[in-house]
Motif scaffolding. Structure first.
Motif, PDB file in Angstrom:
ATOM      1  N   GLU A   1       0.806  -1.225   0.000  1.00  0.00           N
ATOM      2  CA  GLU A   1       0.000   0.000   0.000  1.00  0.00           C
ATOM      3  C   GLU A   1       0.839   1.276   0.000  1.00  0.00           C
ATOM      4  N   ASN A   2       2.142   1.165   0.295  1.00  0.00           N
ATOM      5  CA  ASN A   2       3.025   2.330   0.294  1.00  0.00           C
ATOM      6  C   ASN A   2       3.840   2.450  -0.996  1.00  0.00           C
ATOM      7  N   ALA A   3       3.775   1.441  -1.845  1.00  0.00           N
ATOM      8  CA  ALA A   3       4.639   1.394  -3.031  1.00  0.00           C
ATOM      9  C   ALA A   3       4.458   2.603  -3.942  1.00  0.00           C
ATOM     10  N   GLY A   4       3.222   3.011  -4.172  1.00  0.00           N
ATOM     11  CA  GLY A   4       2.971   4.156  -5.044  1.00  0.00           C
ATOM     12  C   GLY A   4       3.560   5.444  -4.497  1.00  0.00           C
ATOM     13  N   GLU A   5       3.333   5.690  -3.213  1.00  0.00           N
ATOM     14  CA  GLU A   5       3.854   6.921  -2.595  1.00  0.00           C
ATOM     15  C   GLU A   5       5.383   6.922  -2.536  1.00  0.00           C
ATOM     16  N   ILE A   6       5.965   5.786  -2.203  1.00  0.00           N
ATOM     17  CA  ILE A   6       7.430   5.687  -2.156  1.00  0.00           C
ATOM     18  C   ILE A   6       8.007   5.964  -3.538  1.00  0.00           C
ATOM     19  N   SER A   7       7.402   5.366  -4.564  1.00  0.00           N
ATOM     20  CA  SER A   7       7.878   5.560  -5.932  1.00  0.00           C
ATOM     21  C   SER A   7       7.773   7.021  -6.354  1.00  0.00           C
ATOM     22  N   LYS A   8       6.620   7.637  -6.095  1.00  0.00           N
ATOM     23  CA  LYS A   8       6.428   9.043  -6.458  1.00  0.00           C
ATOM     24  C   LYS A   8       7.441   9.932  -5.733  1.00  0.00           C
ATOM     25  N   TRP A   9       7.666   9.628  -4.453  1.00  0.00           N
ATOM     26  CA  TRP A   9       8.600  10.428  -3.667  1.00  0.00           C
ATOM     27  C   TRP A   9      10.020  10.304  -4.213  1.00  0.00           C
ATOM     28  N   LEU A  10      10.442   9.089  -4.529  1.00  0.00           N
ATOM     29  CA  LEU A  10      11.795   8.899  -5.067  1.00  0.00           C
ATOM     30  C   LEU A  10      11.947   9.581  -6.425  1.00  0.00           C
TER      31      LEU A  10
END
Length: 134
Positions: A102-111
């Protein structure tokens, strides 16, 4: 090239191939990362690219996971634009590295934002460590 290094480099190479178009800037970024971060010669990288195929090895160290994800984001941005397939590939690696789905999208966008905004890997890692200490 040892299996672990080969696996990590294959992950980076897969980002070059993600959108089906290999841009010169993406390859230049791949080679730069290979030289600067992994100590590979151009010949080593050439051999690897020609025989790209290995098993996947998940990094054990947290900072190593972040480094590879950051490098994937660097390659994604190398052509100046982000394609949906690149974002999805980055999200897959985030999940493979053990982060919550559930955090993969936010982590990817942040990176991707970190790289786009010129934040270095060291500063990105420092920001993560500081947020964990709060």
């Amino acid at each position: 090239m040892n299996e672990k290094l080969q696996s990590h480099f294959l992950s980076l190479y897969s980002m070059v191939m993600a959108d089906g178009i290999v841009h010169a800037n993406e390859l230049e970024t791949l080679y730069r990362i290979g030289r600067e971060n992994y100590g590979l010669s151009q010949e080593d990288i050439d051999k690897f690219v020609l025989s790209a195929g290995t098993s996947f090895v998940v990094p054990e160290d947290f900072s190593e996971k972040v480094r590879i994800l950051y490098e994937l984001a660097e390659i994604a941005w190398a052509d100046g634009e982000i394609d949906d397939t690149e974002v999805k590939l980055l999200e897959r690696y985030v999940k493979r590295f053990g982060f919550l789905d559930e955090n993969a999208g936010e982590i990817s966008k942040w990176l991707l934002a970190q790289v786009h905004n010129g934040v270095t890997f060291d500063d990105t890692l420092k920001e993560i460590e500081e947020s964990q200490n709060e």
